[in-house]
Structures are given as structure tokens and as C-alpha cells.
Design a protein around this motif. Sequence first.
Motif, PDB file in Angstrom:
ATOM      1  N   ARG A  61       8.036  33.394 -29.407  1.00 52.56           N
ATOM      2  CA  ARG A  61       9.143  33.268 -30.368  1.00 52.56           C
ATOM      3  C   ARG A  61       9.233  34.467 -31.305  1.00 52.56           C
ATOM      4  O   ARG A  61      10.120  34.521 -32.146  1.00 52.56           O
ATOM      5  N   LYS A 254       6.096  31.207 -21.062  1.00 56.56           N
ATOM      6  CA  LYS A 254       7.368  30.894 -21.727  1.00 56.56           C
ATOM      7  C   LYS A 254       8.203  32.166 -21.826  1.00 56.56           C
ATOM      8  O   LYS A 254       7.696  33.237 -22.175  1.00 56.56           O
ATOM      9  N   ARG A 256      10.919  34.790 -23.152  1.00 54.90           N
ATOM     10  CA  ARG A 256      11.577  35.288 -24.362  1.00 54.90           C
ATOM     11  C   ARG A 256      13.065  35.537 -24.104  1.00 54.90           C
ATOM     12  O   ARG A 256      13.891  35.416 -24.999  1.00 54.90           O
ATOM     13  N   GLY A 393      13.378  30.565 -23.332  1.00 57.55           N
ATOM     14  CA  GLY A 393      12.884  29.278 -23.814  1.00 57.55           C
ATOM     15  C   GLY A 393      12.291  28.405 -22.740  1.00 57.55           C
ATOM     16  O   GLY A 393      11.589  27.434 -23.053  1.00 57.55           O
ATOM     17  N   ARG A 395       9.759  26.927 -20.208  1.00 54.40           N
ATOM     18  CA  ARG A 395       8.293  26.912 -20.154  1.00 54.40           C
ATOM     19  C   ARG A 395       7.858  26.475 -18.762  1.00 54.40           C
ATOM     20  O   ARG A 395       8.424  25.542 -18.173  1.00 54.40           O
TER      21      ARG A 395
END
Length: 523
Positions: A61, A254, A256, A393, A395
Motif C-alpha cells: 500500500r 499483493k 500494487r 489490490g 491478493r
Amino acid sequence: MNASCNRRQMLFALGVATVVGAGLKGNSLFAAASPDSNLTLGKAQNFSWKGLQAYALELSRQPYSQPKPAAEVMAIDYNAMGQISWRDDKTLWANDPERATRFFPVNRAAPVPLKIYVVENGQSREMLFSDGLFNAPADSPLHKLTKDQMGFGGFRFMNSDRLHDWLAFMGASYFRAAGDQDQYGLSARGLAIDTGLSHAEEFPVFTRFWLEKAPNNGIIIYALLEGPSVAGVYRMNTYHKNGHVVQDIDCTVKLRKNVERLGFGVMTSMFWYGENNHRSGKDWRPEVHDSDGLALWTGKGERLWRPLENHEVTRVSSFSDENPKGWGLIQRDRKFDHYQDDNFFYEKRPNLWLETRNNWGAGAVNLLEMATKGETDDNIGAMWVPAGPAKAGNRYDLSYRLTWLNSEPLPKPSSYVIETRTGMASDDPVGQDERWSKPGLEKIVIDFEGSALENLAREGVEFAVTANQGQIVYSSAAPIAGFSNRWRATVEVKAVPNQVMELRGYLKKGNNAISETWLYAIG
């Protein structure tokens, strides 16, 4: 993967492409323990797999900062590395016959300094870098690096004789293991982003490693993966079993950013030419390749074999599946006289087999085949591409096992492909002659071997072959004279100009398949 990547140029660096990406500097989450080594370690701090996963998710994040390799580091080339060696008295776990670990400095193939930690009893401690850890000439470019430029570039686990290593990590997210015959060949990667597309590929990097002793003489390797489009962590429980190197891997990744093509369980290899395309090579050796086929074990249990090719243009073949059981790049041909190479010993190159260990869902195994004019390019790639868009976002939590071995990874099917050959189709009943070749047709000969074929009668046996397009002009199947358990399938095809003809075939008797399924692409 880039076709210009030279495998011999930086052999110690696993033949990797230019590194992209790096990690954050320092964090209170990391450091701990006192191993049996003569290394200087940092302050001990708490460590756990769950904590590492949480850190990677938080990192995904945050904005990514692209590091720029220093020109001074790029001066540590192949020749310079050949004069640099790790000091034996600084070997980590030096008295352990299977875990003794040595390290590489930053270099042209791995220019971004890594952080490496040693884990013991739930704590980690950073290994502090110094050029004094290495033997190097006084004028070595290693000694010219500033403190900020210095650092580790990778590491390797040594055999008991300390002369060779059996597993090495260096460059991007590349790693590779020697097979049962102590011979390196193909490599693995943690992740692939936009491989085989018209625009530049992104190479995420393992920027931090944590090394921990595991039961049964194993080693757990934890790795933090970073790149412009991704952050993630890998846990690799690595050990020897039945002479093979085995890695039980868990990863949390995850995104970006949105990614056009996301690949997991990535394998890279080399195929210049073999019996199926011997006309592509101008070398004196009969065959030159690290792997000669892609083996697949589908979610429904079907066994597939796709011989590799060196096409004139880059080609990506996609094999759709749901919850695949496994796949791998295999060197099935193990006869020295088929290679005649007493320097590189291609008949000893290891296989790499991936077995899924949780639900991978829908997707496809992608096979990338890039054109090459020699044996120094890693021109073959295989990976799992999940179905659906890879959006920022997303995963992914996947578990799988990698096995590096020189034998077949699964019990052999009742009959299986041992050779695929191609050539002209001719009408001459006396012998083959280019003057009587059939224009636009190509002949393919596939040899099968196995217990299902032992003294099998001809009656009712056929080669069931289909194509996605083009025309199958002729097909047949018959036992090979002089062998009790070998059959030869022959097929003549006419492909559509400038189109790829995908073939699929197997031996069958009545309504029952009696061989694995052979796949091939023409055009």
C-alpha cells in the motif's frame, strides 16, 4: 524474460536478466539469534511468518521507490567476480554438511544490495556486510564501493566437499538447484510480470532474505519480494529427499498496480534444437537443450507431453485448466550419444516439477518459446497464469512443491512419448527424395514406449489425432521393429499459412487411451 539474456556471461548469477526493483532500508520488525559462524550480526529482534506477511501487505500500500544501480557496482563483471571468493572461515553454519552457506557480493547481475538475516528461536539478526568477508585482489572493484553501494548480491548452499553448491539465489527472483547428478540447468523464479508481451517485462526482486535451520537437515528461506507492481513474501522449506532437492513453498503476493500477465511457479530453460528441429542448429552436436518438453498433469488427471520448439518468432501456448495437479520442464532424453557434449553434459540437466498444494482455481499453464540462435539464451518459460484480470489490490496465497531431479517426477504412464521428429512428406515408395516431396505438407513421427505396448497386437490400435485448424492428411500407428514395447505414430499435416496449427494425439485401442497425450504446434 529477455532473449538477449546471456546464460554464460554471468554463470554464477544463474544467467539472469537485468535486475529491476529493490527494498526499503531498515525496519524495526527485523533481526535476531546467534548462529554457529564467525560473522558479525546485528541486534536481535522478533520474527515470525505472520509478521512478515503483514509487513508485505502493508508495503503493497506504500509508494515504490525505484533504485538505480551504481556504475561502480556494474564494474563487478564476470571477470571481476572470477577473482572474488567468500572467506571459508566466514561460512555460515560452516560445520553443517548440508547447510553451510556462502554469499555473493553485489555485482553486475545483482546490483542492488540485499539484506540477509539469520533466524533462530523466533528471532532474527541481520548479517552485517563488509568487503573483508571476501578474498579479492587489492585492485578489485569490490574495494572501490562506498558503504551505501556495498552489500550482498545473493547466496548459495554448499555441498559437503565445499567445492560445489546445490542451491543458489542471485538476481531478481531467480534461483536454481543442482539435480541428482550435481549439474545445474534450468532456473526458477518467484514471480513473472508481463513476460512474453510486446512491452518490457518487469522483474520483481527478492530484496531481503531470512535463513533458518529446519528439521531433518532442512533450511527455511524467507524472502521479501518487491517491484513497481507488487509486494509479497515467500517461505521455502528446502531439503533433500531421495537424492532430490525439494522446496515446499508458500507465498503471499499483493498487487500494487494492474498487471497484464501475472505468472506464478515460473520456470526458465533453454532449447536450441533437438531431434524434432535439428535443422535449426548449425552446431556439430546432435542436440542442445536443458529441457526437451513440458509435462502437464491436469486437474482431471490427464497426462500431457508437449515437446519444446525453437520457433522463428516468439510464441506463447496456453493450456487452460482448473486446479492443476502439476507441471514441469523436463529433460526426458538422458542418452549421452544424443548430445555428444562432454563439457556441458546436457543429458545430466535436472528436471523441475511443480506440484500444487492448495486450490489454484482456474487459469492456464503458459509456455513461452522464444527464438534463439544459440545455447546462451534462456528462451523457454513456463508459468501458471490465473484466470481473470490481475488488478491492483488482488491478493494471492498459493502453496506448491518444487522438486529438482534427474528422473521422471511421476510414475511413468502406461506408455509415453520418447521422441518427436519432423521432416518432409514424400510420395516416393522406394525412399525419401526432395524431388518428390509433397508441397505444403509436413510429416511428424512420434515414438511411444511403455508397458501398455508390450507385445501389443496391431488390431484395433490407432493414433487418435486432432487439430485446431489446417488439415490432417494421414495418420497411422504401428509397432517398431526390434522392440517389444515401442510403437511409432506417423501423421502428415497441412497447416494454414501464417497460422499456428495445434495438434493433439494419443494411442488408443478401441475406446481406451493407452498412452499419455502428445501435443505439438506447427506453423
